[in-house]
Design a protein around this motif. Sequence first.
Motif, PDB file in Angstrom:
ATOM      1  N   GLU A   1       0.833  -1.214   0.000  1.00 13.47           N
ATOM      2  CA  GLU A   1       0.000   0.000   0.000  1.00 13.47           C
ATOM      3  C   GLU A   1       0.861   1.255   0.000  1.00 13.47           C
ATOM      4  O   GLU A   1       0.587   2.208  -0.736  1.00 13.47           O
TER       5      GLU A   1
ATOM      6  N   GLN B   1     -10.615  -7.365  -0.443  1.00 15.90           N
ATOM      7  CA  GLN B   1     -10.189  -6.095   0.140  1.00 15.90           C
ATOM      8  C   GLN B   1      -8.863  -5.641  -0.480  1.00 15.90           C
ATOM      9  O   GLN B   1      -8.700  -4.479  -0.861  1.00 15.90           O
ATOM     10  N   ARG B   2      -7.921  -6.556  -0.592  1.00 20.17           N
ATOM     11  CA  ARG B   2      -6.625  -6.228  -1.197  1.00 20.17           C
ATOM     12  C   ARG B   2      -6.783  -5.894  -2.677  1.00 20.17           C
ATOM     13  O   ARG B   2      -6.153  -4.960  -3.177  1.00 20.17           O
TER      14      ARG B   2
ATOM     15  N   ARG C   1      -9.403  -4.573  -4.111  1.00 21.25           N
ATOM     16  CA  ARG C   1      -9.997  -3.226  -4.207  1.00 21.25           C
ATOM     17  C   ARG C   1      -8.942  -2.137  -4.000  1.00 21.25           C
ATOM     18  O   ARG C   1      -8.949  -1.112  -4.663  1.00 21.25           O
ATOM     19  N   GLU C   2      -8.038  -2.392  -3.066  1.00 19.42           N
ATOM     20  CA  GLU C   2      -6.976  -1.412  -2.803  1.00 19.42           C
ATOM     21  C   GLU C   2      -6.043  -1.305  -4.017  1.00 19.42           C
ATOM     22  O   GLU C   2      -5.677  -0.212  -4.432  1.00 19.42           O
TER      23      GLU C   2
ATOM     24  N   ARG D   1      -7.875   0.548  -6.724  1.00 20.53           N
ATOM     25  CA  ARG D   1      -8.009   1.981  -6.410  1.00 20.53           C
ATOM     26  C   ARG D   1      -6.827   2.790  -6.939  1.00 20.53           C
ATOM     27  O   ARG D   1      -6.961   3.936  -7.351  1.00 20.53           O
TER      28      ARG D   1
END
Length: 116
Positions: A24, A50-51, A53-54, A57
């Motif tokens: 991240e 979740q990962r 989506r990050e 993004r």
Amino acid sequence: LISSEPEIAKVPLCIDSSNFAVVEAALRCTQGKPIVNSISLKEGEEEFMQRAREVMRFGAAVIVMAFDEVGQAADAERKKEICQRSYNMLVQRVGFNPNDIIFDPNILTIGTGMDE
């Protein structure tokens, strides 16, 4: 330096860490379209999505490993099953661009130390 000088890297940067917080942080400092190496279903569907989506993004591509909650796929059928499941989740549930998904089916070499 990479985040401020686009002439430094003309090819995608591959971000690789087993610590997703490091991934991240690197995504926040990277220009262009990096490749994240890697995510897998090893820690379950929610963590995987979740990962993903990050990563999405930040507009990055992602390498998906053929691991799931049971473990590493050792034969062709399990590799296909895990990769298909991952693809369907990424595209249908997360909205990931199919062109930004790279699969690593984990070709097991003698160097892994695994019996398979």
